[in-house]
Write a protein that holds these residues in place. Structure first.
Motif, PDB file in Angstrom:
ATOM      1  N   GLU A  98     -26.370 -20.170  -2.869  1.00  0.00           N
ATOM      2  CA  GLU A  98     -26.833 -19.948  -4.315  1.00  0.00           C
ATOM      3  C   GLU A  98     -26.574 -18.482  -4.663  1.00  0.00           C
ATOM      4  N   TYR A  99     -26.870 -17.634  -3.460  1.00  0.00           N
ATOM      5  CA  TYR A  99     -26.724 -15.943  -3.741  1.00  0.00           C
ATOM      6  C   TYR A  99     -25.652 -15.584  -3.064  1.00  0.00           C
ATOM      7  N   ALA A 100     -24.509 -16.371  -2.876  1.00  0.00           N
ATOM      8  CA  ALA A 100     -23.406 -15.870  -2.094  1.00  0.00           C
ATOM      9  C   ALA A 100     -22.297 -15.438  -3.222  1.00  0.00           C
ATOM     10  N   ASN A 101     -21.412 -14.590  -2.728  1.00  0.00           N
ATOM     11  CA  ASN A 101     -20.350 -13.919  -3.645  1.00  0.00           C
ATOM     12  C   ASN A 101     -20.990 -13.007  -4.686  1.00  0.00           C
ATOM     13  N   MET A 102     -21.929 -12.127  -4.332  1.00  0.00           N
ATOM     14  CA  MET A 102     -22.639 -11.502  -5.198  1.00  0.00           C
ATOM     15  C   MET A 102     -22.478  -9.787  -4.519  1.00  0.00           C
ATOM     16  N   LEU A 104     -24.081  -9.062  -1.912  1.00  0.00           N
ATOM     17  CA  LEU A 104     -25.405  -8.853  -1.087  1.00  0.00           C
ATOM     18  C   LEU A 104     -25.284  -8.283   0.168  1.00  0.00           C
ATOM     19  N   MET A 105     -24.550  -9.119   0.908  1.00  0.00           N
ATOM     20  CA  MET A 105     -24.493  -8.771   2.505  1.00  0.00           C
ATOM     21  C   MET A 105     -23.744  -7.370   2.528  1.00  0.00           C
ATOM     22  N   TYR A 106     -22.502  -7.269   1.672  1.00  0.00           N
ATOM     23  CA  TYR A 106     -21.963  -5.899   1.939  1.00  0.00           C
ATOM     24  C   TYR A 106     -22.962  -4.813   1.843  1.00  0.00           C
ATOM     25  N   LYS A 107     -23.816  -4.871   0.699  1.00  0.00           N
ATOM     26  CA  LYS A 107     -24.791  -3.759   0.502  1.00  0.00           C
ATOM     27  C   LYS A 107     -25.773  -3.589   1.534  1.00  0.00           C
ATOM     28  N   LEU A 108     -26.065  -4.673   2.288  1.00  0.00           N
ATOM     29  CA  LEU A 108     -27.139  -4.524   3.408  1.00  0.00           C
ATOM     30  C   LEU A 108     -26.471  -3.984   4.456  1.00  0.00           C
ATOM     31  N   LEU A 109     -25.294  -4.551   4.695  1.00  0.00           N
ATOM     32  CA  LEU A 109     -24.566  -3.921   6.074  1.00  0.00           C
ATOM     33  C   LEU A 109     -24.368  -2.400   5.971  1.00  0.00           C
ATOM     34  N   ARG A 110     -24.089  -1.905   4.505  1.00  0.00           N
ATOM     35  CA  ARG A 110     -23.935  -0.467   4.216  1.00  0.00           C
ATOM     36  C   ARG A 110     -25.135   0.324   4.550  1.00  0.00           C
ATOM     37  N   GLN A 111     -26.198  -0.336   3.919  1.00  0.00           N
ATOM     38  CA  GLN A 111     -27.532   0.168   4.142  1.00  0.00           C
ATOM     39  C   GLN A 111     -28.159   0.306   5.357  1.00  0.00           C
ATOM     40  N   ALA A 112     -27.730  -0.892   6.369  1.00  0.00           N
ATOM     41  CA  ALA A 112     -28.146  -0.807   7.917  1.00  0.00           C
ATOM     42  C   ALA A 112     -27.359   0.248   8.433  1.00  0.00           C
ATOM     43  N   LEU A 113     -26.152   0.361   8.244  1.00  0.00           N
ATOM     44  CA  LEU A 113     -25.288   1.456   8.884  1.00  0.00           C
ATOM     45  C   LEU A 113     -25.854   3.050   8.682  1.00  0.00           C
TER      46      LEU A 113
END
Length: 403
Positions: A98-102, A104-113
């Motif tokens: 229900e939180y997909a396609n927002m 979120l994961m792109y921003k998490l991955l970028r912060q993790a990198l």
């Protein structure tokens, strides 16, 4: 207020463990039945995943107090052409649907990198649930996994060797001694710390046994990790420092001729078993295994051991990265006569263009510059491609871990 506006990014801590575990279970669709089939109970999987929060850098998105998206980065080390590199091992990636396609994961991955860059983890590995998904974010395939099936009648004949094999508990110190020696010679391999060993054993069956080969001086030179189930000998990993140890371990496998109908297992380097066996008419399959991405090209190049050519080399190229601005633009690569590299931002005219995915798989020698140029992943003049061929070592990547 929209749902997106309610969300905040933050550290996932031990107090969030239950939510962390529930999200993992949901995303990877692990049911109670699945756990019971491999002998795991609810409490055991919870205890198994607790080290992630204790020892990894875990980021997540929160909707109020609810954890809705997450990833974890393990602090690992890997061997790249004989040098130890700090590596960020990405795992535990997931978002509720229900939180997909927002984004979120792109921003998490970028912060993790970005965090990996700060910690000087200049490269990141992961096991992909979707190769296209991670390719679009800068990762590329860097190792293969070969599976094989050998019938009992195809097992090699016993050959005399000066050493012997002992069956031992998998926690025996000699297993770690052999792997440490082996991984120091194997390009791309995990240099297993205690955390890496914990992850390596995490999902194994209770019946897993170690068979260690000792030479005539009683020094361990190889090991086999295996179990037997329903007349099949399963090989998790076979490690050997020389051909004597390899033959000795296959002698041990062959001694099971009357006990098993076949042997199945994995090889983590491009070394077809069929060529080595007398009866090579066996089933072998090869598939991509792990992916990697260079986190910071400048950090990575400073550490990277180029092949010494006896003369200074300079190449200018255009680099693209789908996520990280510090890996984008024109760079000049300088490599000294003794193989020391330096990468600097440049205003020179680039003669080569490539993306971070191509740079990663090329520098890890999974695919060579000439091949990458032939399929237009690397674009440049033939003489520059030839220079890259000369300064990048040739060695087949080996990676047998999973986390």
């Amino acid at each position: 207020m929209s749902r997106l506006d309610r969300l905040t990014m933050g550290k996932v801590e031990t107090k969030h463990f239950q939510q962390f575990n529930e999200l993992l279970r949901y995303v990877f669709q692990v049911t109670k039945k699945d756990l019971q089939m491999v002998g795991w109970e609810e409490r055991e999987i919870a205890l198994a995943k607790k080290p992630v929060l204790d020892q990894a850098d875990v980021l997540g998105w929160f909707d109020g107090e609810k954890l809705v998206s997450q990833l974890a980065v393990y602090p690992f080390q890997v061997n790249i052409f004989g040098k130890s590199f700090e590596m960020g091992g990405l795992t535990g990636v997931g978002t509720y649907p229900e939180y997909a396609n927002m984004g979120l994961m792109y921003k998490l991955l970028r912060q993790a990198l970005a965090d990996m860059r700060q910690r000087k983890q200049s490269i990141s590995y992961l096991f992909p649930y979707s190769i296209p998904y991670y390719r679009r974010r800068g990762w590329e395939i860097i190792s293969d996994k070969m599976t094989f099936e050998v019938k009992d009648v195809q097992l090699p004949k016993i050959k005399k060797v000066p050493g012997y094999v002992e069956r031992l508990n998998i926690e025996h110190p000699d297993v770690r001694i052999v792997y440490k020696l082996f991984s120091s010679k194997m390009h791309v391999a995990m240099l297993r710390n205690d955390l890496a060993w914990e992850e390596y054993w995490r999902w194994d069956v209770d019946e897993l046994t170690a068979a260690v080969y000792y030479d005539r001086s009683h020094k361990p030179q190889g090991y086999l990790l295996y179990w037997i189930s329903e007349d099949v000998l399963h090989i998790k990993e076979m490690v050997y420092m020389n051909q004597e140890a390899r033959i000795g371990l296959w002698n041990f496998i062959g001694a099971h001729f009357s006990m098993v109908s076949k042997v199945v297992g994995n090889i983590f380097m491009n070394e077809p078993l069929a060529f080595w066996l007398e009866d090579g008419d066996i089933n072998e399959t090869i598939s991509p295994y792990f992916m990697a991405r260079i986190v910071c090209a400048q950090q990575f190049i400073t550490q990277y051991p180029f092949k010494a050519t006896g003369s200074d080399i300079k190449l200018t190229f255009m680099l693209e990265d789908p996520m990280l601005e510090w890996n984008q633009g024109t760079f000049t690569l300088k490599v000294s006569a003794d193989g020391q590299g330096e990468l600097i931002q440049s205003k020179n005219v680039p003669t080569i263009s490539l993306d971070i995915q191509t740079l990663t798989t090329m520098l890890l020698s999974y695919k060579r510059p000439t091949y990458l140029a032939a399929i237009s992943r690397l674009k440049g003049m033939a003489k520059d491609v030839e220079i890259l061929e000369k300064i990048i070592e040739r060695q087949t990547p080996y990676f047998s871990d999973y986390y």
